[in-house]
Write a protein that holds these residues in place. Sequence first.
Motif, PDB file in Angstrom:
ATOM      1  N   GLU A   1      37.520 -25.553 -37.306  1.00 41.61           N
ATOM      2  CA  GLU A   1      38.395 -24.833 -36.794  1.00 41.61           C
ATOM      3  C   GLU A   1      37.772 -23.804 -35.828  1.00 41.61           C
ATOM      4  O   GLU A   1      38.410 -23.501 -34.929  1.00 41.61           O
ATOM      5  N   GLN A   2      36.649 -23.154 -36.040  1.00 36.55           N
ATOM      6  CA  GLN A   2      36.202 -22.274 -35.432  1.00 36.55           C
ATOM      7  C   GLN A   2      35.545 -22.798 -33.930  1.00 36.55           C
ATOM      8  O   GLN A   2      36.004 -22.106 -32.832  1.00 36.55           O
ATOM      9  N   TRP A   3      35.255 -24.113 -33.660  1.00 35.64           N
ATOM     10  CA  TRP A   3      34.925 -24.708 -32.542  1.00 35.64           C
ATOM     11  C   TRP A   3      36.240 -24.562 -31.784  1.00 35.64           C
ATOM     12  O   TRP A   3      36.527 -24.545 -30.370  1.00 35.64           O
ATOM     13  N   HIS A   4      37.599 -25.036 -32.349  1.00 35.96           N
ATOM     14  CA  HIS A   4      38.801 -25.059 -31.666  1.00 35.96           C
ATOM     15  C   HIS A   4      39.180 -23.558 -31.180  1.00 35.96           C
ATOM     16  O   HIS A   4      39.495 -23.648 -30.069  1.00 35.96           O
ATOM     17  N   ARG A   5      39.058 -22.840 -32.117  1.00 36.39           N
ATOM     18  CA  ARG A   5      39.474 -21.330 -32.021  1.00 36.39           C
ATOM     19  C   ARG A   5      38.538 -20.582 -30.900  1.00 36.39           C
ATOM     20  O   ARG A   5      38.902 -20.095 -29.737  1.00 36.39           O
ATOM     21  N   ASP A   6      37.172 -21.043 -30.706  1.00 32.68           N
ATOM     22  CA  ASP A   6      36.315 -20.391 -29.617  1.00 32.68           C
ATOM     23  C   ASP A   6      36.915 -20.930 -28.336  1.00 32.68           C
ATOM     24  O   ASP A   6      36.569 -20.239 -27.064  1.00 32.68           O
ATOM     25  N   ARG A   7      37.634 -22.000 -28.285  1.00 32.08           N
ATOM     26  CA  ARG A   7      37.874 -22.719 -26.963  1.00 32.08           C
ATOM     27  C   ARG A   7      39.599 -22.506 -26.474  1.00 32.08           C
ATOM     28  O   ARG A   7      39.818 -22.947 -25.765  1.00 32.08           O
ATOM     29  N   GLY A   8      39.958 -21.729 -27.587  1.00 26.19           N
ATOM     30  CA  GLY A   8      41.673 -21.503 -27.196  1.00 26.19           C
ATOM     31  C   GLY A   8      42.380 -22.879 -27.358  1.00 26.19           C
ATOM     32  O   GLY A   8      43.272 -23.006 -26.899  1.00 26.19           O
ATOM     33  N   LEU A   9      41.798 -23.898 -28.518  1.00 25.57           N
ATOM     34  CA  LEU A   9      42.550 -25.057 -28.443  1.00 25.57           C
ATOM     35  C   LEU A   9      43.098 -25.160 -29.788  1.00 25.57           C
ATOM     36  O   LEU A   9      43.544 -26.253 -30.133  1.00 25.57           O
ATOM     37  N   TYR A  10      42.998 -24.075 -30.701  1.00 19.83           N
ATOM     38  CA  TYR A  10      43.412 -24.213 -32.290  1.00 19.83           C
ATOM     39  C   TYR A  10      44.926 -24.236 -31.828  1.00 19.83           C
ATOM     40  O   TYR A  10      45.430 -23.192 -31.254  1.00 19.83           O
ATOM     41  N   GLU A  11      45.905 -24.770 -32.675  1.00 20.31           N
ATOM     42  CA  GLU A  11      47.243 -25.083 -32.575  1.00 20.31           C
ATOM     43  C   GLU A  11      47.836 -23.925 -33.693  1.00 20.31           C
ATOM     44  O   GLU A  11      47.775 -24.294 -34.729  1.00 20.31           O
ATOM     45  N   GLU A  12      48.472 -22.968 -33.247  1.00 16.62           N
ATOM     46  CA  GLU A  12      48.972 -21.996 -34.361  1.00 16.62           C
ATOM     47  C   GLU A  12      50.236 -22.661 -34.475  1.00 16.62           C
ATOM     48  O   GLU A  12      50.681 -23.583 -33.953  1.00 16.62           O
ATOM     49  N   ASP A  13      51.115 -22.101 -35.562  1.00 16.35           N
ATOM     50  CA  ASP A  13      52.408 -22.365 -35.870  1.00 16.35           C
ATOM     51  C   ASP A  13      53.339 -22.297 -34.721  1.00 16.35           C
ATOM     52  O   ASP A  13      53.201 -21.411 -33.837  1.00 16.35           O
TER      53      ASP A  13
END
Length: 164
Positions: free
Chosen positions: A152-164
């Motif tokens: 999750e942190q890797w995705h968040r750090d790169r702006g790739l985490y898919e929010e709702d």
Amino acid sequence: MKLEGSCHCGAVRFTVNSRTPYPFNHCYCSKCRKTGGGGFAINIMGEYATLEVTGADNISVYRSANNHRGAYDSDGLGFSRRHFCKTCGTPLWIYNPNYAAFVYPCATAIDTELPRPPDTVHHMLGYKPGWVPVPEGPERRHYTYYPEGGIEQWHRDRGLYEED
């Protein structure tokens, strides 16, 4: 992102929602190598509550008696359960009740086109056999054991985490 996956023979099919669909994390530990059939395994993360399976009677589950540090699972709760097709042997996903909200599909079982990661993490290299090459380059990070953070942190750090 809704992911669709299956085994090689088609006896098991599954879907799962993932906010972290980039297959960036290459694990070289003996469990991932030996149960994945290669020099490393790539797992992604999905939301366990969204996992839907057809052909569940064709699934076998493997639990090892110890973790990579040699600690025995004496409480009966810990350590991952690796789900495979018992007909063709395809690794499907990993589930650990200590992290009950998540399931970790094997990227090789996913049929949905996954996004290409901007960089990769190669970890547990302390367990890598000598014959397995590890790619070099500025977009590849190498760790002897586990790095700080997680999927999750890797995705968040790169702006790739898919929010709702």
